[in-house]
Design a protein around this motif. Sequence first.
Motif, PDB file in Angstrom:
ATOM      1  N   ALA A 242      -5.992 -19.526 -19.313  1.00 59.76           N
ATOM      2  CA  ALA A 242      -5.303 -19.209 -20.358  1.00 59.76           C
ATOM      3  C   ALA A 242      -6.064 -18.119 -21.157  1.00 59.76           C
ATOM      4  O   ALA A 242      -7.032 -18.246 -21.613  1.00 59.76           O
ATOM      5  CB  ALA A 242      -4.886 -20.276 -21.305  1.00 59.76           C
TER       6      ALA A 242
ATOM      7  N   ILE B  11      -6.279 -25.631 -22.180  1.00 61.87           N
ATOM      8  CA  ILE B  11      -5.220 -24.923 -21.942  1.00 61.87           C
ATOM      9  C   ILE B  11      -4.300 -25.605 -23.029  1.00 61.87           C
ATOM     10  O   ILE B  11      -3.791 -26.922 -22.926  1.00 61.87           O
ATOM     11  CB  ILE B  11      -4.713 -25.456 -20.357  1.00 61.87           C
TER      12      ILE B  11
ATOM     13  N   ALA C  95      -3.349 -17.672 -26.412  1.00 59.45           N
ATOM     14  CA  ALA C  95      -2.064 -18.083 -25.596  1.00 59.45           C
ATOM     15  C   ALA C  95      -1.050 -18.801 -26.268  1.00 59.45           C
ATOM     16  O   ALA C  95      -1.846 -19.852 -26.785  1.00 59.45           O
ATOM     17  CB  ALA C  95      -2.323 -17.973 -24.227  1.00 59.45           C
TER      18      ALA C  95
ATOM     19  N   ALA D  47      -0.762 -21.643 -15.351  1.00 56.97           N
ATOM     20  CA  ALA D  47      -1.295 -21.011 -16.655  1.00 56.97           C
ATOM     21  C   ALA D  47      -2.720 -20.906 -16.682  1.00 56.97           C
ATOM     22  O   ALA D  47      -3.182 -20.503 -17.936  1.00 56.97           O
ATOM     23  CB  ALA D  47      -0.818 -22.387 -17.599  1.00 56.97           C
ATOM     24  N   TYR D  48      -3.635 -21.185 -15.555  1.00 60.56           N
ATOM     25  CA  TYR D  48      -4.784 -20.999 -15.735  1.00 60.56           C
ATOM     26  C   TYR D  48      -5.322 -19.747 -15.189  1.00 60.56           C
ATOM     27  O   TYR D  48      -4.781 -19.449 -13.983  1.00 60.56           O
ATOM     28  CB  TYR D  48      -5.515 -22.292 -14.978  1.00 60.56           C
TER      29      TYR D  48
ATOM     30  N   VAL E 284       1.933 -24.084 -23.312  1.00 60.36           N
ATOM     31  CA  VAL E 284       2.647 -23.908 -22.043  1.00 60.36           C
ATOM     32  C   VAL E 284       3.602 -25.137 -22.025  1.00 60.36           C
ATOM     33  O   VAL E 284       3.186 -26.106 -22.229  1.00 60.36           O
ATOM     34  CB  VAL E 284       1.738 -24.196 -20.749  1.00 60.36           C
TER      35      VAL E 284
ATOM     36  N   SER F 245     -12.135 -17.804 -21.354  1.00 59.23           N
ATOM     37  CA  SER F 245     -10.835 -18.268 -20.820  1.00 59.23           C
ATOM     38  C   SER F 245     -10.949 -19.040 -19.682  1.00 59.23           C
ATOM     39  O   SER F 245     -10.004 -19.882 -19.328  1.00 59.23           O
ATOM     40  CB  SER F 245      -9.907 -17.116 -20.484  1.00 59.23           C
TER      41      SER F 245
END
Length: 560
Positions: A171, A56, A175, A168-169, A178, A51
């Motif tokens: 992710a 992302i 996921a 968002a990081y 975004v 991750s």
Amino acid sequence: MVAVAAGGLYVAGLVATGDDISAGTRVDGVDIGGMSRAEAEAKLTAEAPASWKAPIPVRVGDGATTVDPAAAGLTVDVAKTADLAADPSRDPFTVIGRLFSPGEREIRPVLAYDAAKTKAAVADLAEQNDRTVREGSVAFREGRAVATQPVTGRKLDTGQAAETLRAAYPAATGAAAVNLPVSVTEPKLPAGEVNRFLDTYAKPAVSGPVTLTAGDQRLRISPATLGDHLTVKNDKGRLTAFLDDEALLRDPDVARPLAALTNAPVEASLGVQDGKVVVESEGRQGHEVTAKALGDAVRPLLTRSGDTARTAPVATRVTEPELSSGSLARLGITEQMSTFTVNFPTAPYRTTNIGRAAELINGSLVQPGEVWSFNRTVGERTPANGFVDGTMILDGSYRSAPGGGVSAMATTVYNAMFFAGVQPVEHGAHSFYIERYPAGREATVAWGQLDLKFRNDTGKPIYIKASATDHSVTVSFLGTKKYDSVEAVAGPRTNITQPVKREGTGEACVPQPPLEGFDTTVDRVFKNNGVEVKRETYKTHYTPRDEVTCKPVTEDAAGR
């Protein structure tokens, strides 16, 4: 005894957990328990969770893409993460407590941000995904209706997008994308309106030609021509079409066949008898189609289909000739203002070219204030326009070229203009003097280079009468005199220069005798009641006319 026991436990705790990071410590699932900071940093680097480097997923409006976190300046600071995971205290209570509560700890990674890289990544997203709103429209191209569908405009909010990416990081695997913040601009015209107009008007309008009838005559207007003169406008959210009647009437693909469909009035032919202007032959009525009549006939046909449904009559109206017995006095064409004749040696090309020019000029009606042009009236001297090759001056020598000889007509018109007292606008003399013309009072013309023009400043129309024989041409101006008389006063020849002798070659070469060059002046004197009221001086420079002999063309040269 209690103190001794506690001391023993403390020492035991230090021995059991002598490393920086206590057992059971994890960072995003990576076990770094019991390690030193350096060991933890190395392991986090080598076994970094997917991750931390995974792209992302993002959405920009209706577009989906991914962002490389490293390229966007989003990374994990493993050194600071190891520092964070290290035990915060070595006091006795904490150390002894580890012996009895060695549970697992989950440490969140410490994130690093490179603001410049994040800004650049967001700018790239904006460049790839921003779009200007596009309004829908319909246009006509090469006889086809072409629709431009509307497109919603969008603009990425780069400041908020950077913050959203940071949040968002990293992710998690799988996921959801975004949603990055965008502003949206909707087109003023919906796609439904574009399609409605396309189907109900635009496509039918150019589905085939329209045919107009006048009596037993027919005129077909092609879809391409129709489309050239149809424009589409957005009228408060509704597309409407506009047909330019005037432009359609002027279009050569309509004007030429329309001229055959109707007939222009024939002007009366004028002459002079006992010093007065008379009608030699009466004019005739004509018929014409106006721009309004053309548009009124075409518009209803544009939404119909099939040859029969797209055929309709077009209204014509009677047009009267401008010149007639009854109009001469009203127009002020009552007297001969001037007349001039030029004689020339008989030659077939002169008969053809001068006669054709006279035919095209005869009957010209020049309105008050209008500028008359020789080139516009006569047109280009080509075979298609009725002219043949003849002798003319090119680059200081006689040469054979189309339209040779029309300078006799230009000189005759110039002198008729001169003695009529009207205003010259453009004229030029020959490069060297030609003996049959009055020195300083002659003119030549060249298509696209030199014209003969005058402005009618008399306040009344001027009728130009021109006629030619095989040895002379005469031009008369009929109208109302502005001056009782106009006279020419020639000055002496000065600056005399001598010609030289040279040899010409080629089939176009024409021999010419020598003649000296000189400068001269001519005064144009205007009089009323015998009294001079104005004088104009015209200066002319003539180069020598060199003697030219033509070298014969040999068979070898001709073969080359």
